[in-house]
Scaffold this active site. Structure first.
Site, PDB file in Angstrom:
ATOM      1  N   ASN A 180       0.812  -1.224   0.000  1.00  0.00           N
ATOM      2  CA  ASN A 180       0.000   0.000   0.000  1.00  0.00           C
ATOM      3  C   ASN A 180       0.843   1.271   0.000  1.00  0.00           C
ATOM      4  O   ASN A 180       0.400   2.308  -0.497  1.00  0.00           O
ATOM      5  CB  ASN A 180      -0.923  -0.018   1.232  1.00  0.00           C
ATOM      6  N   TYR A 235       4.082   9.438 -11.030  1.00  0.00           N
ATOM      7  CA  TYR A 235       3.086   8.709 -10.226  1.00  0.00           C
ATOM      8  C   TYR A 235       2.265   7.792 -11.135  1.00  0.00           C
ATOM      9  O   TYR A 235       2.114   6.596 -10.855  1.00  0.00           O
ATOM     10  CB  TYR A 235       2.183   9.708  -9.507  1.00  0.00           C
ATOM     11  N   ILE A 247      -9.653   9.261  -3.048  1.00  0.00           N
ATOM     12  CA  ILE A 247     -10.061   8.833  -1.702  1.00  0.00           C
ATOM     13  C   ILE A 247      -9.516   9.887  -0.732  1.00  0.00           C
ATOM     14  O   ILE A 247      -8.311  10.204  -0.783  1.00  0.00           O
ATOM     15  CB  ILE A 247      -9.451   7.447  -1.344  1.00  0.00           C
ATOM     16  N   THR A 291      -7.716  11.243   1.908  1.00  0.00           N
ATOM     17  CA  THR A 291      -6.680  10.827   2.879  1.00  0.00           C
ATOM     18  C   THR A 291      -5.659  11.959   2.980  1.00  0.00           C
ATOM     19  O   THR A 291      -5.695  12.908   2.177  1.00  0.00           O
ATOM     20  CB  THR A 291      -5.927   9.570   2.397  1.00  0.00           C
ATOM     21  N   PRO A 292      -4.682  11.831   3.911  1.00  0.00           N
ATOM     22  CA  PRO A 292      -3.653  12.865   4.028  1.00  0.00           C
ATOM     23  C   PRO A 292      -2.866  13.106   2.737  1.00  0.00           C
ATOM     24  O   PRO A 292      -2.254  14.165   2.554  1.00  0.00           O
ATOM     25  CB  PRO A 292      -2.741  12.327   5.138  1.00  0.00           C
TER      26      PRO A 292
HETATM   27  N1  LIG Z   1      -5.816   8.789  -1.575  1.00  0.00           N
HETATM   28  C1  LIG Z   1      -6.113   8.558  -2.850  1.00  0.00           C
HETATM   29  O1  LIG Z   1      -6.922   9.273  -3.470  1.00  0.00           O
HETATM   30  C2  LIG Z   1      -5.465   7.408  -3.577  1.00  0.00           C
HETATM   31  C3  LIG Z   1      -5.958   7.092  -4.853  1.00  0.00           C
HETATM   32  C4  LIG Z   1      -5.370   6.042  -5.543  1.00  0.00           C
HETATM   33  C5  LIG Z   1      -4.337   5.316  -4.972  1.00  0.00           C
HETATM   34  N2  LIG Z   1      -3.881   5.659  -3.741  1.00  0.00           N
HETATM   35  C6  LIG Z   1      -2.773   4.884  -3.183  1.00  0.00           C
HETATM   36  O2  LIG Z   1      -3.126   4.392  -1.914  1.00  0.00           O
HETATM   37  C7  LIG Z   1      -1.929   4.230  -1.146  1.00  0.00           C
HETATM   38  C8  LIG Z   1      -2.098   4.901   0.198  1.00  0.00           C
HETATM   39  O3  LIG Z   1      -2.274   6.290  -0.003  1.00  0.00           O
HETATM   40  P1  LIG Z   1      -2.952   7.270   1.055  1.00  0.00           P
HETATM   41  O4  LIG Z   1      -3.874   8.131   0.293  1.00  0.00           O
HETATM   42  O5  LIG Z   1      -3.438   6.520   2.223  1.00  0.00           O
HETATM   43  O6  LIG Z   1      -1.690   8.182   1.429  1.00  0.00           O
HETATM   44  P2  LIG Z   1      -1.042   8.611   2.823  1.00  0.00           P
HETATM   45  O7  LIG Z   1      -0.044   9.640   2.461  1.00  0.00           O
HETATM   46  O8  LIG Z   1      -2.087   8.924   3.838  1.00  0.00           O
HETATM   47  O9  LIG Z   1      -0.317   7.286   3.307  1.00  0.00           O
HETATM   48  C9  LIG Z   1       0.831   6.790   2.691  1.00  0.00           C
HETATM   49  C10 LIG Z   1       1.666   6.102   3.744  1.00  0.00           C
HETATM   50  O10 LIG Z   1       2.815   5.568   3.094  1.00  0.00           O
HETATM   51  C11 LIG Z   1       3.942   5.825   3.921  1.00  0.00           C
HETATM   52  N3  LIG Z   1       5.170   5.819   3.129  1.00  0.00           N
HETATM   53  C12 LIG Z   1       5.628   6.772   2.286  1.00  0.00           C
HETATM   54  N4  LIG Z   1       6.814   6.397   1.790  1.00  0.00           N
HETATM   55  C13 LIG Z   1       7.093   5.182   2.315  1.00  0.00           C
HETATM   56  C14 LIG Z   1       8.175   4.268   2.187  1.00  0.00           C
HETATM   57  N5  LIG Z   1       9.234   4.551   1.415  1.00  0.00           N
HETATM   58  N6  LIG Z   1       8.116   3.094   2.849  1.00  0.00           N
HETATM   59  C15 LIG Z   1       7.063   2.810   3.643  1.00  0.00           C
HETATM   60  N7  LIG Z   1       6.021   3.644   3.833  1.00  0.00           N
HETATM   61  C16 LIG Z   1       6.044   4.807   3.167  1.00  0.00           C
HETATM   62  C17 LIG Z   1       3.665   7.175   4.555  1.00  0.00           C
HETATM   63  O11 LIG Z   1       4.457   7.382   5.722  1.00  0.00           O
HETATM   64  C18 LIG Z   1       2.169   7.076   4.842  1.00  0.00           C
HETATM   65  O12 LIG Z   1       1.925   6.534   6.131  1.00  0.00           O
HETATM   66  C19 LIG Z   1      -0.796   4.812  -1.997  1.00  0.00           C
HETATM   67  O13 LIG Z   1      -0.139   3.775  -2.687  1.00  0.00           O
HETATM   68  C20 LIG Z   1      -1.519   5.693  -2.982  1.00  0.00           C
HETATM   69  O14 LIG Z   1      -0.813   5.891  -4.172  1.00  0.00           O
HETATM   70  C21 LIG Z   1      -4.424   6.691  -3.024  1.00  0.00           C
END
Ligand SMILES: NC(=O)c1ccc[n+]([C@@H]2O[C@H](COP(=O)([O-])OP(=O)(O)OC[C@H]3O[C@@H](n4cnc5c(N)ncnc54)[C@H](O)[C@@H]3O)[C@@H](O)[C@H]2O)c1
Length: 262
Positions: A81, A152, A187, A189-190
């Protein structure tokens, strides 16, 4: 019924956002969860709240995966994730004309290398267990081009493809290891915070982001976590190499229709 009872589940990037939500849902389904993140304090806080294990894991570092493999040599589920957009620290250029090679590589190191290393570890650890499920969090950005966030989008597209290579490899090997990808749309999120800001135009920016989404809103963390539960569980035993969009209909087609005169 606990759908993940006693399954040992590792989740990366689980200190916040979607990862923390997946950890919570998995724990509520009876899983033995290991909350991992590059941010140790954040991982510990989530784990303490849920009463689970935690582990400091920078997914881009091979030596940390080796350490994880020593601590957890047999697992049932891995959710890859952890991910970054490249906009976390500053608003650098990420378009195809101006992105620097260093910025391009930094995004791929976490999103793609991290997923590759995670899958490699999981195949070994699940082979010992006799099977398992890998869930890779890609994005709807991995299905379409995103000019302002090209690294990305490319990294997420590569995750989609690697998921299928892993799924086919495991099947070829006669392993009972499934590998599927999830493609969330927007979604809340932060991850969005640097792009939304907390100024007076925050609401307008949010509305703008979901303007094309048929469902007309951001998705929730729990709406992603529930699909992860399905893929991690034995209910999805015949699903491998699949991609599931969770995007409020955004990639289904176009909502535009010919206007008729009244
Ligand atoms: N939020 C969205 O709209 C969305 C949409 C599509 C996909 N995603 C994907 O969902 C996943 C989670 O995203 P999110 O929105 O919860 O973001 P987020 O920023 O809230 O969480 C990401 C987490 O990854 C951790 N992280 C960053 N670099 C890291 C590393 N090198 N090793 C381990 N951990 C690391 C961060 O510390 C953080 O806790 C991501 O892969 C993101 O690309 C998110």
């Amino acid at each position: 019924m606990e759908r993940l009872r006693d399954k040992l589940c590792i989740i990366t990037g689980a200190a916040s956002g979607i990862g923390a939500g997946i950890a919570a849902r998995f724990a509520s389904e009876g899983a033995r969860v290991v909350v991992t993140d590059i941010k140790l304090a954040g991982a510990r806080a989530v784990a303490e709240r849920l009463g689970t294990d935690y582990f400091e894991l920078d997914v881009a570092r091979e030596d940390r995966w080796t350490a994880l493999a020593t601590a957890y040599s047999e697992i049932d589920v891995l959710v890859n994730n952890a991910g970054v957009t490249g906009f976390e620290n500053e608003a650098v250029a990420h378009d195809p004309e101006h992105a620097s090679l260093a910025d391009w590589r930094a995004v791929h190191a976490v999103n793609l290398d991290g997923t590759f290393l995670g899958c490699r570890y999981a195949i070994g650890a699940m082979r010992k267990k006799g099977g398992g499920s890998i869930v890779n969090i890609s994005s709807r950005s991995g299905l379409v081009g995103i000019p302002a966030a090209a690294a990305y989008a490319a990294s997420k597209a590569a995750i989609r493809n690697h998921t299928k290579s892993v799924a086919l490899y495991c099947a070829e090997q006669g392993l009972n290891i499934r590998c599927n990808s999830i493609h969330p749309g927007a979604i809340l999120t932060p991850m969005w915070e640097p792009m939304l800001g907390d100024g007076p135009d925050r609401k307008a920016r949010m509305a703008d982001i979901v303007a094309d989404t048929p469902a007309g809103r951001f998705g929730t963390i729990d709406e992603v976590a529930s699909v992860c539960v399905l893929l991690a569980s034995d209910e999805a035993a015949y699903m491998t190499g699949a991609e599931l969009t969770i995007d409020g209909g955004l990639t289904a087609g176009t909502a535009a229709r010919p206007q008729r005169d009244a």
